[in-house]
Design a protein around this motif. Structure first.
Motif, short mmCIF file in Angstrom:
data_model
loop_
_atom_site.label_atom_id
_atom_site.label_comp_id
_atom_site.label_asym_id
_atom_site.label_seq_id
_atom_site.Cartn_x
_atom_site.Cartn_y
_atom_site.Cartn_z
N LYS A 28 0.79 -1.21 0.02
CA LYS A 28 0.00 -0.16 0.08
C LYS A 28 0.96 1.20 0.20
CE LYS A 28 -4.06 -1.98 2.49
NZ LYS A 28 -4.75 -1.70 3.66
N SER A 30 0.71 4.04 1.76
CA SER A 30 1.37 4.24 3.29
C SER A 30 2.41 3.40 3.72
CB SER A 30 -0.12 4.39 4.06
OG SER A 30 -0.49 3.04 4.18
N ASP A 58 -4.28 6.40 0.59
CA ASP A 58 -4.15 4.96 0.32
C ASP A 58 -5.51 4.84 -0.67
OD1 ASP A 58 -1.79 4.02 1.02
OD2 ASP A 58 -2.89 3.29 2.98
N LYS A 64 -1.74 7.46 4.73
CA LYS A 64 -2.85 6.59 4.89
C LYS A 64 -4.09 7.19 4.43
CE LYS A 64 -1.29 3.91 8.75
NZ LYS A 64 -1.57 2.53 8.57
N SER A 117 3.97 8.43 7.07
CA SER A 117 3.07 7.23 6.91
C SER A 117 1.64 7.46 7.20
CB SER A 117 3.61 5.99 7.54
OG SER A 117 3.34 5.83 8.91
#
Length: 76
Positions: free
Chosen positions: A23, A25, A40, A37, A33
């Motif tokens: 993914k 993130s 994502d 998210k 990160s």
């Protein structure tokens, strides 16, 4: 990757996509990160992520990053 790689003035202007099994993130750590998210859902595919990327600058000082305007056409 598409774009220009000028031999005369040593300028780079390349655009393309990067396919990752992770993914978006998961490609960074720490506070970045957490912010990633949020992004994502925009980059995730069934397996992994597809992220638009850009490489520009010069041979001696290239810049790598996320292409914020992937529809942009290369200029000479």
């Amino acid at each position: 990757m598409q774009g220009t790689f000028n031999v005369l003035n040593e300028k780079i202007d390349l655009h393309g996509t990067m396919k990752m099994e992770a993914k978006f993130s998961q490609s960074t750590s720490g506070i970045k990160s957490l912010f990633a998210k949020v992004l994502d859902p925009f980059f995730n595919k069934k397996r992994g992520s597809v992220v638009p990327v850009v490489v520009n600058g010069t041979y001696h000082d290239p810049h790598f990053g996320i292409d914020l305007n992937p529809a942009k056409k290369s200029k000479n």
